[in-house]
Design a protein around this motif. Structure first.
Motif, PDB file in Angstrom:
ATOM      1  N   LEU A   1      -0.457  -1.066  -3.611  1.00  0.00           N
ATOM      2  CA  LEU A   1      -0.560   0.084  -3.252  1.00  0.00           C
ATOM      3  C   LEU A   1      -0.458   0.187  -1.549  1.00  0.00           C
ATOM      4  O   LEU A   1       0.349   0.888  -1.210  1.00  0.00           O
ATOM      5  CB  LEU A   1      -1.551   0.729  -3.733  1.00  0.00           C
ATOM      6  CG  LEU A   1      -1.974   1.040  -5.283  1.00  0.00           C
ATOM      7  CD1 LEU A   1      -3.125   1.751  -5.658  1.00  0.00           C
ATOM      8  CD2 LEU A   1      -0.674   1.773  -5.870  1.00  0.00           C
TER       9      LEU A   1
ATOM     10  N   ASN B   1       3.347  -0.456  -0.578  1.00  0.00           N
ATOM     11  CA  ASN B   1       4.070   0.567  -0.651  1.00  0.00           C
ATOM     12  C   ASN B   1       3.811   1.508   0.297  1.00  0.00           C
ATOM     13  O   ASN B   1       4.797   2.251   0.907  1.00  0.00           O
ATOM     14  CB  ASN B   1       4.016   1.248  -2.258  1.00  0.00           C
ATOM     15  CG  ASN B   1       4.647   0.117  -3.312  1.00  0.00           C
ATOM     16  OD1 ASN B   1       5.754  -0.082  -3.002  1.00  0.00           O
ATOM     17  ND2 ASN B   1       3.828  -0.424  -4.142  1.00  0.00           N
ATOM     18  N   ALA B   2       2.553   1.990   0.642  1.00  0.00           N
ATOM     19  CA  ALA B   2       2.193   3.063   1.460  1.00  0.00           C
ATOM     20  C   ALA B   2       2.764   2.584   2.726  1.00  0.00           C
ATOM     21  O   ALA B   2       3.300   3.494   3.463  1.00  0.00           O
ATOM     22  CB  ALA B   2       0.879   3.190   1.509  1.00  0.00           C
TER      23      ALA B   2
ATOM     24  N   ALA C   1       6.372   2.917   3.014  1.00  0.00           N
ATOM     25  CA  ALA C   1       7.070   4.125   3.373  1.00  0.00           C
ATOM     26  C   ALA C   1       6.810   4.734   4.745  1.00  0.00           C
ATOM     27  O   ALA C   1       7.896   5.258   5.334  1.00  0.00           O
ATOM     28  CB  ALA C   1       6.378   4.916   2.040  1.00  0.00           C
TER      29      ALA C   1
ATOM     30  N   ASP D   1      -0.557   8.314   1.933  1.00  0.00           N
ATOM     31  CA  ASP D   1       0.558   7.886   3.021  1.00  0.00           C
ATOM     32  C   ASP D   1       1.408   9.250   3.173  1.00  0.00           C
ATOM     33  O   ASP D   1       1.556  10.023   2.646  1.00  0.00           O
ATOM     34  CB  ASP D   1       1.195   6.691   2.651  1.00  0.00           C
ATOM     35  CG  ASP D   1       2.381   7.112   1.730  1.00  0.00           C
ATOM     36  OD1 ASP D   1       3.288   7.821   1.890  1.00  0.00           O
ATOM     37  OD2 ASP D   1       2.369   6.329   0.661  1.00  0.00           O
TER      38      ASP D   1
ATOM     39  N   GLY E   1       7.113  10.557   0.888  1.00  0.00           N
ATOM     40  CA  GLY E   1       7.339  10.872  -0.435  1.00  0.00           C
ATOM     41  C   GLY E   1       8.295  10.152  -1.409  1.00  0.00           C
ATOM     42  O   GLY E   1       9.221   9.431  -0.754  1.00  0.00           O
TER      43      GLY E   1
ATOM     44  N   LEU F   1       4.477  -2.025  -9.012  1.00  0.00           N
ATOM     45  CA  LEU F   1       3.806  -1.076  -9.430  1.00  0.00           C
ATOM     46  C   LEU F   1       3.345  -0.941 -11.128  1.00  0.00           C
ATOM     47  O   LEU F   1       2.325  -0.577 -11.444  1.00  0.00           O
ATOM     48  CB  LEU F   1       4.582   0.212  -9.203  1.00  0.00           C
ATOM     49  CG  LEU F   1       4.407   1.104  -7.619  1.00  0.00           C
ATOM     50  CD1 LEU F   1       5.115   2.236  -7.410  1.00  0.00           C
ATOM     51  CD2 LEU F   1       2.780   1.032  -7.507  1.00  0.00           C
TER      52      LEU F   1
ATOM     53  N   LEU G   1       0.907   8.313  -9.589  1.00  0.00           N
ATOM     54  CA  LEU G   1       1.239   8.708  -8.212  1.00  0.00           C
ATOM     55  C   LEU G   1       1.762  10.192  -8.236  1.00  0.00           C
ATOM     56  O   LEU G   1       2.171  10.629  -9.113  1.00  0.00           O
ATOM     57  CB  LEU G   1       2.890   7.745  -8.066  1.00  0.00           C
ATOM     58  CG  LEU G   1       2.750   6.445  -7.400  1.00  0.00           C
ATOM     59  CD1 LEU G   1       4.076   6.213  -7.599  1.00  0.00           C
ATOM     60  CD2 LEU G   1       2.239   6.321  -6.146  1.00  0.00           C
TER      61      LEU G   1
ATOM     62  N   ALA H   1       3.033  10.414  -0.234  1.00  0.00           N
ATOM     63  CA  ALA H   1       2.690  10.133  -1.602  1.00  0.00           C
ATOM     64  C   ALA H   1       1.006   9.857  -1.584  1.00  0.00           C
ATOM     65  O   ALA H   1       0.424   9.181  -0.730  1.00  0.00           O
ATOM     66  CB  ALA H   1       3.439   9.098  -2.098  1.00  0.00           C
TER      67      ALA H   1
ATOM     68  N   ALA I   1      -1.405   7.839  -4.137  1.00  0.00           N
ATOM     69  CA  ALA I   1      -1.637   6.998  -5.462  1.00  0.00           C
ATOM     70  C   ALA I   1      -3.108   7.033  -5.686  1.00  0.00           C
ATOM     71  O   ALA I   1      -3.785   6.994  -4.945  1.00  0.00           O
ATOM     72  CB  ALA I   1      -1.298   5.361  -4.971  1.00  0.00           C
TER      73      ALA I   1
HETATM   74  C1  W6P Z   1       5.471   6.032  -1.429  1.00  0.00           C
HETATM   75  C2  W6P Z   1       5.892   5.269  -2.803  1.00  0.00           C
HETATM   76  C3  W6P Z   1       4.455   4.599  -3.151  1.00  0.00           C
HETATM   77  C4  W6P Z   1       4.251   3.944  -4.329  1.00  0.00           C
HETATM   78  C5  W6P Z   1       2.791   3.535  -4.200  1.00  0.00           C
HETATM   79  C6  W6P Z   1       1.963   3.616  -3.548  1.00  0.00           C
HETATM   80  C7  W6P Z   1       2.032   4.364  -2.274  1.00  0.00           C
HETATM   81  C8  W6P Z   1       3.468   4.840  -2.135  1.00  0.00           C
HETATM   82  N1  W6P Z   1       4.176   5.601  -1.229  1.00  0.00           N
HETATM   83  O1  W6P Z   1       6.510   6.473  -0.811  1.00  0.00           O
END
Ligand code: W6P
Length: 387
Positions: A228, A231-232, A235, A270, A274, A329, A345, A353, A355
């Motif tokens: 997580l 990804n955050a 992004a 984050d 998005g 994920l 999400l 986004a 999570a």
């Molecule tokens: C994003 C895509 C995502 C997946 C999982 C966790 C955070 C985020 N932020 O843009």
């Protein structure tokens, strides 16, 4: 090798749902009753072959193009070898036999460490094939495969760890896992990976019930948190890279801990722009990311900004070598659901986004989310999954 009636015999036997509640009770009893560990060994001997046999059968039912892939063949051979090795063992009756069995089990668990990558590599190669590749629908197969893998490893590692008593642990379960410490640990590593990849990193701010603890398996939580955070951060960095060069100016990732009576929810927020609506379902599919091919920042465009960072982190045990293969994920969600939790999400396209990782306390009212250890090939509509 490919047809084996022994495998079928084991597929026909129903698997038993082993709840973690049971494992905790079992582990506690093992502390004062030393026949419990022998019983534990026999449960492992009984449950693992049934679960492996189902996976062998699933693999056999895959389309020709997938079964014949060298990576997938390697997985098949490893599963077959493990299945065969375990059923050859006499039922454990003595402590000496158990010690021997435990050493063997540990070796088998270690041998299977690279199989996740092999599976991902095989899937990636097959889906790249023109025409056929796009028609492969392997998400159900992989859900079963990886759910089963989690269960087998929990069963095996719980037994292996029953004998080595660590304070605060019952087998692999940490009875009072401090959430803030787990987050700090994951943040530190993810920041490091982020810096190595992009030269910048975001700050991570923590709020909420920062002293919360929960009985949980630390490696599972660490995997999910790392995914997580990756990804955050990715992004955020991709969205703001070039606009703000001082990393202080990158909007931080916020992690909020909320502890309730039955569960704990972590919200990772984050401001990375998005996820576009049309990608919202895709992010849960295995192998969706293309980052392994295109590691350059921003090369794949905004729609892919959720994707994982390239596989730059290889911490102890190699648990994070999945980066870039697009398993992060969906596999994190499997981990969460395995013990009755969930991962969701929520995206605000154009902003960021959130999570939501929900974890049930493994004691109390908790019950194992029993996804039937069902072989796909036994389902009447199995062919539908493999057009
Ligand atoms: C994003 C895509 C995502 C997946 C999982 C966790 C955070 C985020 N932020 O843009």
């Amino acid at each position: 090798r490919f047809y084996d009636s022994t495998v079928e015999k084991f597929v026909a036997q129903p698997t038993e749902a082993l709840s973690l509640q049971q494992m905790l009770e079992f582990g506690r009893a093992a502390l004062y009753d030393n026949t419990k560990i022998l019983e534990s060994a026999r449960i492992v001997q009984r449950e693992l072959p049934k679960r492996l046999a189902r996976r062998l059968m699933d693999l056999q039912f895959l389309p020709y193009i997938v079964v014949t892939n060298p990576h997938i063949k390697r997985v098949y051979d490893a599963y077959y070898h493990t299945f065969d090795t375990i059923i050859q063992q006499p039922l454990v009756q003595t402590h000496t036999e158990n010690e021997h069995f435990t050493v063997l089990l540990k070796r088998l668990v270690d041998e299977h460490a690279p199989m996740l990558d092999a599976l991902a590599a095989g899937l990636r190669e097959c889906s790249r094939k023109p025409f056929v590749g796009q028609k492969l629908h392997l998400d159900n197969f992989l859900d079963n495969m990886l759910h089963s893998r989690i269960s087998r490893r929990v069963i095996a590692e719980q037994h292996i760890n029953l004998a080595n008593r660590r304070p605060g642990f019952i087998g692999v379960i940490c009875t009072d896992l401090n959430i803030r410490e787990a987050i700090d640990f994951a943040v530190q590593r993810t920041k490091q990976a982020c810096t190595e990849t992009y030269g910048v990193t975001t700050e991570v701010l923590l709020s909420g019930d920062i002293s919360a603890t929960i009985p949980y398996i630390p490696t599972h939580l660490d995997y999910m948190l790392h995914e997580l955070l990756k990804n955050a951060m990715r992004a955020v960095v991709e969205r703001h890279h070039g606009h703000m060069s001082l990393h202080k100016l990158l909007p931080p990732v916020h992690v909020r801990i909320c502890a309730a009576a039955q569960d704990i929810t972590l919200r990772v927020s984050d401001q990375g722009g998005g996820i576009a609506d049309e990608s919202l379902d895709e992010v849960w599919r295995y192998g969706y990311t293309t980052i392994a091919d295109e590691p350059s920042v921003g090369a794949s465009g905004a729609a892919n900004s959720w994707a994982e960072m390239a596989g730059t982190t290889t911490p102890a045990g190699g648990r994070y070598r999945m980066g870039g293969l697009g398993f992060g994920l969906p596999l994190s969600r499997l981990y969460a659901r395995y013990f009755g939790g969930d991962l969701q999400l929520v995206s605000m396209p154009g902003y960021g986004a959130d999570a939501y990782l929900n974890l049930k306390r493994l004691e109390g009212e908790w019950q194992e989310h029993h996804v039937e250890e069902q072989s796909e090939s036994l389902l009447s509509d199995a062919v539908g999954h493999y057009p």
